[in-house]
Write an enzyme that holds these catalytic residues in place. Structure first.
Site, mmCIF file in Angstrom:
data_model
loop_
_atom_site.group_PDB
_atom_site.id
_atom_site.type_symbol
_atom_site.label_atom_id
_atom_site.label_comp_id
_atom_site.label_asym_id
_atom_site.label_seq_id
_atom_site.Cartn_x
_atom_site.Cartn_y
_atom_site.Cartn_z
ATOM 1 C CG HIS A 25 -7.889 0.816 -1.954
ATOM 2 N ND1 HIS A 25 -7.735 1.918 -2.753
ATOM 3 C CD2 HIS A 25 -7.044 0.986 -0.907
ATOM 4 C CE1 HIS A 25 -6.833 2.731 -2.204
ATOM 5 N NE2 HIS A 25 -6.395 2.192 -1.091
ATOM 6 C CG PHE A 28 -2.250 7.891 1.533
ATOM 7 C CD1 PHE A 28 -3.460 7.310 1.855
ATOM 8 C CD2 PHE A 28 -2.248 9.026 0.734
ATOM 9 C CE1 PHE A 28 -4.663 7.843 1.405
ATOM 10 C CE2 PHE A 28 -3.443 9.564 0.267
ATOM 11 C CZ PHE A 28 -4.643 8.979 0.607
ATOM 12 C CG HIS A 86 -9.560 0.466 2.277
ATOM 13 N ND1 HIS A 86 -9.834 1.154 1.116
ATOM 14 C CD2 HIS A 86 -8.752 1.257 3.022
ATOM 15 C CE1 HIS A 86 -9.197 2.307 1.151
ATOM 16 N NE2 HIS A 86 -8.536 2.402 2.292
ATOM 17 C CG HIS A 114 -10.914 6.530 2.014
ATOM 18 N ND1 HIS A 114 -9.879 7.356 1.640
ATOM 19 C CD2 HIS A 114 -10.346 5.351 2.335
ATOM 20 C CE1 HIS A 114 -8.738 6.681 1.718
ATOM 21 N NE2 HIS A 114 -8.995 5.457 2.130
ATOM 22 C CG HIS A 171 -1.918 1.132 1.180
ATOM 23 N ND1 HIS A 171 -1.751 2.252 1.963
ATOM 24 C CD2 HIS A 171 -3.029 1.349 0.444
ATOM 25 C CE1 HIS A 171 -2.738 3.099 1.712
ATOM 26 N NE2 HIS A 171 -3.534 2.574 0.800
HETATM 27 CU CU1 C2O Z 1 -5.186 3.391 0.050
HETATM 28 CU CU2 C2O Z 1 -7.615 4.059 2.717
HETATM 29 O O1 C2O Z 1 -6.144 4.231 1.520
#
Ligand code: C2O
Length: 359
Positions: free
Chosen positions: A140, A290, A303, A269, A111
């Site tokens: 994602h 991030f 997510h 988010h 990530h």
């Molecule tokens: Cu790739 Cu919630 O971030």
């Protein structure tokens, strides 16, 4: 048919067209991973120990349609057995060596690679970024798909499914209790937001340090719940009527550079990321930045809920039909450590991916 072009010239014209089309399709240049700078004066290294370009890769294949569906349920409704199973799977993943692409630290770093620009876009010197554009949902989804398959493999259960942090439902508006223990606990979270504190879907990370901005931190829990529900309505329904609004801007090569998150990516988010991370860290790490977000196991439950809401939105909205979007591809390691090339078009339909959402 254009007059005056001899037969011999048609293929080259066609090839030229194919190359141009391919340049629009974004993918990472995995031959060169480099250090990245999440903020001024700070570098992180999240690259794999050996270049992924030296590994052979296979093309993605859909799971066998006759295999049992993996049913993803809300975290707050899981049984003791399901919680124990998940804890065990994550503990096993954490115990794998860094060398193993399926290890928790390598998964977290994956990530980091894609959100700090550790790879460039192919045919370009621009850093690859999977946030703030139409890359957000499909990338994602891929990531979660492989994460789920790996965890299932580690505990020898091919029906194993992820679960979601149901923060859009009044019953799920706190950090799920299971994340406060064992292999799912992480201390780089804001302690004042531990249960029973209600999540603030419109959290403003600057407000806690800037008293001129509204900080809803002390809002009555019932009021907070209503505000959360109202926000969900604008982000998922009234403000998200077109793919552009919901999915974000078109990220196409070779000058792949757009900055325009969709409604859901902006909030809840981003806001839930910031709300969860520790206010005593510079960027509210882990969840608030991030590069470090996926070090917190709660990232994956967060997510999975985003992924579910994309599926809810898809029920009444069209997919993006642009082939530059559909053919965009990435690489992930599967449960057998094979490198897999997968396209956005492969991840639009979750039934084909072998999972479903349920309560
Ligand atoms: Cu790739 Cu919630 O971030």
């Amino acid at each position: 048919m254009i007059m005056g072009i001899s037969m011999g010239e048609i293929p080259s014209e066609h090839q030229h067209h194919e190359v141009e089309k391919d340049r629009l399709v974004v993918s990472p240049n995995i031959t060169a991973c480099h250090l990245s700078i999440p903020y001024t004066g700070y570098t992180v290294s999240c690259c794999p120990p050996r270049s992924e370009s030296q590994e052979p890769f296979i093309d993605f294949q859909f799971p066998d349609p006759s295999a049992p569906l993996r049913v993803r349920r809300p975290a707050h409704l899981l049984t003791e057995d399901e919680i124990e199973k998940y804890n065990k799977a994550v503990a096993m993943m954490r115990s794998l060596p860094y060398d193993d692409p399926r290890s928790f630290s390598r998964m977290s770093n994956l990530h980091c690679i894609y959100c700090t620009g550790a790879y460039n876009v192919k045919y370009s010197h621009l850093p690859m970024q999977i946030h703030k554009s139409w890359m957000f949902f499909p990338w994602h989804r891929m990531y979660l798909h492989f994460f789920e398959r790996i965890l299932g493999e580690l505990i020898g259960d091919d029906t194993f499914a992820l679960h979601f942090w149901n923060w859009d439902n009044p019953a799920g508006m706190v950090i799920p209790e299971m994340y406060m223990h064992g292999s799912l606990m992480n201390y780089q979270r804001e302690a004042s937001h531990f249960p029973p504190k209600k999540v603030e879907l419109s959290f403003n990370r600057d407000a806690e340090i800037d008293p001129t901005k509204e900080w809803g931190g002390e809002t009555d829990p019932d009021e907070r719940m209503k505000m959360n529900m109202a926000l969900m309505y604008t982000q998922l329904v009234s403000g998200a009527r077109t793919p552009e609004l919901f999915m974000g801007c078109s990220y196409k090569g070779p000058d792949a550079d757009c900055y325009g998150p969709g409604t859901m990516e902006n909030a809840p988010h981003d806001t839930v990321h910031g709300w969860t991370g520790s206010g005593s860290n510079v960027l509210r790490e882990d969840m608030g930045a991030f590069y470090s977000a996926a070090r917190d196991p709660l990232f994956f439950a967060h997510h999975t809920n985003i992924d579910r809401l994309w599926d809810v939105w898809r029920l009444s909205h069209p997919d993006i039909a642009d082939s530059a979007f559909l053919d965009t591809y990435f690489f992930f390691h599967d449960e057998k450590k094979r490198l897999v090339r997968i396209k956005f078009r492969d991840v639009l339909n979750i039934t084909k991916l072998g999972y479903a959402y349920n309560f």
